[in-house]
Design a protein around this motif. Structure first.
Motif, PDB file in Angstrom:
ATOM      1  N   GLN A 136       0.785  -1.195   0.036  1.00  0.00           N
ATOM      2  CA  GLN A 136       0.192   0.049   0.003  1.00  0.00           C
ATOM      3  C   GLN A 136       0.836   1.321  -0.015  1.00  0.00           C
ATOM      4  O   GLN A 136       0.191   2.238   0.373  1.00  0.00           O
ATOM      5  CB  GLN A 136      -0.934   0.022   1.193  1.00  0.00           C
ATOM      6  CG  GLN A 136      -1.989  -1.169   1.350  1.00  0.00           C
ATOM      7  CD  GLN A 136      -2.821  -1.225   2.591  1.00  0.00           C
ATOM      8  OE1 GLN A 136      -3.370  -0.173   2.829  1.00  0.00           O
ATOM      9  NE2 GLN A 136      -2.991  -2.356   3.273  1.00  0.00           N
ATOM     10  N   THR A 137       2.095   1.075  -0.429  1.00  0.00           N
ATOM     11  CA  THR A 137       3.052   2.239  -0.323  1.00  0.00           C
ATOM     12  C   THR A 137       3.327   2.446  -1.843  1.00  0.00           C
ATOM     13  O   THR A 137       2.898   2.153  -2.844  1.00  0.00           O
ATOM     14  CB  THR A 137       4.189   2.091   0.427  1.00  0.00           C
ATOM     15  OG1 THR A 137       5.009   0.723  -0.288  1.00  0.00           O
ATOM     16  CG2 THR A 137       4.081   1.645   1.768  1.00  0.00           C
ATOM     17  N   VAL A 143      -3.387   4.200  -6.400  1.00  0.00           N
ATOM     18  CA  VAL A 143      -4.381   3.342  -7.018  1.00  0.00           C
ATOM     19  C   VAL A 143      -3.924   2.012  -6.719  1.00  0.00           C
ATOM     20  O   VAL A 143      -2.845   1.593  -6.316  1.00  0.00           O
ATOM     21  CB  VAL A 143      -4.426   3.521  -8.602  1.00  0.00           C
ATOM     22  CG1 VAL A 143      -5.049   4.914  -8.814  1.00  0.00           C
ATOM     23  CG2 VAL A 143      -2.917   3.435  -9.215  1.00  0.00           C
ATOM     24  N   ARG A 144      -4.900   0.862  -6.903  1.00  0.00           N
ATOM     25  CA  ARG A 144      -4.633  -0.373  -6.587  1.00  0.00           C
ATOM     26  C   ARG A 144      -3.608  -0.948  -7.936  1.00  0.00           C
ATOM     27  O   ARG A 144      -3.023  -2.154  -7.529  1.00  0.00           O
ATOM     28  CB  ARG A 144      -6.161  -1.326  -6.538  1.00  0.00           C
ATOM     29  CG  ARG A 144      -6.617  -0.485  -5.231  1.00  0.00           C
ATOM     30  CD  ARG A 144      -7.804  -1.714  -4.836  1.00  0.00           C
ATOM     31  NE  ARG A 144      -8.796  -2.043  -5.622  1.00  0.00           N
ATOM     32  CZ  ARG A 144      -9.944  -1.075  -5.901  1.00  0.00           C
ATOM     33  NH1 ARG A 144     -10.128   0.007  -5.349  1.00  0.00           N
ATOM     34  NH2 ARG A 144     -11.031  -1.617  -6.732  1.00  0.00           N
ATOM     35  N   HIS A 145      -3.859  -0.492  -9.122  1.00  0.00           N
ATOM     36  CA  HIS A 145      -3.348  -1.268 -10.008  1.00  0.00           C
ATOM     37  C   HIS A 145      -2.362  -0.198 -10.858  1.00  0.00           C
ATOM     38  O   HIS A 145      -2.649  -0.110 -12.037  1.00  0.00           O
ATOM     39  CB  HIS A 145      -4.164  -1.983 -11.056  1.00  0.00           C
ATOM     40  CG  HIS A 145      -5.140  -2.720 -10.275  1.00  0.00           C
ATOM     41  ND1 HIS A 145      -4.884  -4.123  -9.706  1.00  0.00           N
ATOM     42  CD2 HIS A 145      -6.523  -2.670 -10.100  1.00  0.00           C
ATOM     43  CE1 HIS A 145      -5.892  -4.712  -9.418  1.00  0.00           C
ATOM     44  NE2 HIS A 145      -6.889  -3.854  -9.361  1.00  0.00           N
ATOM     45  N   PRO A 146      -1.383   0.362 -10.383  1.00  0.00           N
ATOM     46  CA  PRO A 146      -0.709   1.583 -10.989  1.00  0.00           C
ATOM     47  C   PRO A 146       0.147   1.008 -12.313  1.00  0.00           C
ATOM     48  O   PRO A 146       0.283   1.725 -13.012  1.00  0.00           O
ATOM     49  CB  PRO A 146       0.326   1.975  -9.979  1.00  0.00           C
ATOM     50  CG  PRO A 146       0.427   0.594  -8.944  1.00  0.00           C
ATOM     51  CD  PRO A 146      -0.953   0.055  -8.877  1.00  0.00           C
ATOM     52  N   TYR A 201      -8.530  -2.116   1.981  1.00  0.00           N
ATOM     53  CA  TYR A 201      -7.504  -1.501   1.074  1.00  0.00           C
ATOM     54  C   TYR A 201      -8.252  -1.090  -0.252  1.00  0.00           C
ATOM     55  O   TYR A 201      -8.225   0.172  -0.387  1.00  0.00           O
ATOM     56  CB  TYR A 201      -6.339  -2.411   0.588  1.00  0.00           C
ATOM     57  CG  TYR A 201      -5.538  -1.913  -0.628  1.00  0.00           C
ATOM     58  CD1 TYR A 201      -4.867  -0.685  -0.309  1.00  0.00           C
ATOM     59  CD2 TYR A 201      -5.211  -2.508  -1.663  1.00  0.00           C
ATOM     60  CE1 TYR A 201      -4.102  -0.090  -1.376  1.00  0.00           C
ATOM     61  CE2 TYR A 201      -4.528  -2.079  -2.850  1.00  0.00           C
ATOM     62  CZ  TYR A 201      -3.840  -0.863  -2.666  1.00  0.00           C
ATOM     63  OH  TYR A 201      -3.234  -0.415  -3.634  1.00  0.00           O
ATOM     64  N   ALA A 202      -9.268  -1.709  -0.667  1.00  0.00           N
ATOM     65  CA  ALA A 202     -10.028  -1.531  -1.838  1.00  0.00           C
ATOM     66  C   ALA A 202     -10.993  -0.405  -1.624  1.00  0.00           C
ATOM     67  O   ALA A 202     -11.124   0.554  -2.522  1.00  0.00           O
ATOM     68  CB  ALA A 202     -10.698  -2.610  -2.608  1.00  0.00           C
ATOM     69  N   GLU A 203     -11.311  -0.163  -0.361  1.00  0.00           N
ATOM     70  CA  GLU A 203     -12.336   0.789   0.013  1.00  0.00           C
ATOM     71  C   GLU A 203     -11.833   2.396   0.195  1.00  0.00           C
ATOM     72  O   GLU A 203     -12.398   3.203  -0.045  1.00  0.00           O
ATOM     73  CB  GLU A 203     -13.177   0.473   1.255  1.00  0.00           C
ATOM     74  CG  GLU A 203     -14.167  -0.787   1.263  1.00  0.00           C
ATOM     75  CD  GLU A 203     -14.681  -0.882   2.644  1.00  0.00           C
ATOM     76  OE1 GLU A 203     -13.981  -0.255   3.647  1.00  0.00           O
ATOM     77  OE2 GLU A 203     -15.414  -1.875   2.643  1.00  0.00           O
ATOM     78  N   LYS A 204     -10.401   2.082   0.238  1.00  0.00           N
ATOM     79  CA  LYS A 204      -9.961   3.625   0.386  1.00  0.00           C
ATOM     80  C   LYS A 204      -9.009   3.829  -0.880  1.00  0.00           C
ATOM     81  O   LYS A 204      -8.316   5.017  -0.905  1.00  0.00           O
ATOM     82  CB  LYS A 204      -8.960   3.500   1.711  1.00  0.00           C
ATOM     83  CG  LYS A 204      -7.686   2.723   1.411  1.00  0.00           C
ATOM     84  CD  LYS A 204      -6.898   2.795   2.767  1.00  0.00           C
ATOM     85  CE  LYS A 204      -5.771   1.864   2.907  1.00  0.00           C
ATOM     86  NZ  LYS A 204      -5.071   1.914   4.151  1.00  0.00           N
TER      87      LYS A 204
END
Length: 213
Positions: A136-137, A143-146, A201-204
């Motif tokens: 998460q860094t 974004v979740r899929h950078p 994690y997905a919620e934020k």
């Protein structure tokens, strides 16, 4: 490094050289040279897929590796063909080259940042590796899929640089389909493995575009 040479050459031949068979002089155009270098750089900064990897990970990958491969090639073919055969490789707008190149370079930097941040957890197919963690860094805080965001930007930059507007539209749709397949499979696997940790994690965070999508 040697393991990466074959997929690099194969991708360049199929994705860039093949659509220019009828206009080989286009291979010497600065835009195509830069596009070739950019493609090689992307492959050099990510793990080379193993020959049997897609088959081994079929249950979790759900053919998304092949979707991305096929759509990536088509998303190069269509803009290059439009530029070479329908626009006669002529540049109309003075801004298209610097803007397109700028987006292309930004996409590479962002994708490399994502790959380096994920480290050994970055794979060509959807899978869970030993010691897997929810990172998460860095770009994963945005974004979740950078890495997919970076790849998407590269096709946008390519379309603008070549002034291939129909090709750009095609690439946006084609890669959207491919990444829908990949993200759906990936998030299903991650939710199944990490449970509430991934849900939180997905919620934020958004999937591809910070604060938007």
């Amino acid at each position: 490094m040697i393991k990466k040479i074959k997929p690099i050459l194969l991708f360049i031949i199929l994705g860039i050289v093949l659509p220019l068979v009828g206009r080989p002089e286009g291979l010497l155009d600065i835009r195509i040279i830069l596009l070739t270098l950019a493609s090689a750089m992307v492959f050099l900064t990510q793990p080379a897929p193993r020959p049997t990897e897609a088959k081994e990970q079929a249950d979790t990958d759900k053919h998304s590796f092949w979707w991305i491969t096929a759509m990536s090639l088509l998303s190069l073919h269509v803009p290059i063909i439009e530029w070479a055969y329908f626009h006669d490789m002529v540049t109309v707008y003075a801004w298209s080259f610097p803007v397109g190149l700028g987006i292309l370079l930004l996409s590479i930097v962002f994708r490399v940042w994502a790959i380096r941040t994920l480290g050994r957890f970055f794979t060509a197919t959807v899978q869970i590796v030993e010691g897997h963690q929810v990172i998460q860094t860095g770009p994963y805080s945005l974004v979740r899929h950078p890495s997919y965001t970076g790849a998407y930007l590269s096709y946008i930059g390519t379309g603008i640089m070549l002034e291939a507007w129909m090709g750009l539209l095609f690439a946006i749709i084609a890669m959207g389909i491919a990444y829908y397949q990949r993200i759906t499979a990936e998030e299903e696997t991650l939710r199944s493995y990490f449970g509430e940790a991934y849900v939180a994690y997905a919620e934020k965070t958004k999937r591809l575009i910070p604060f938007i999508f």
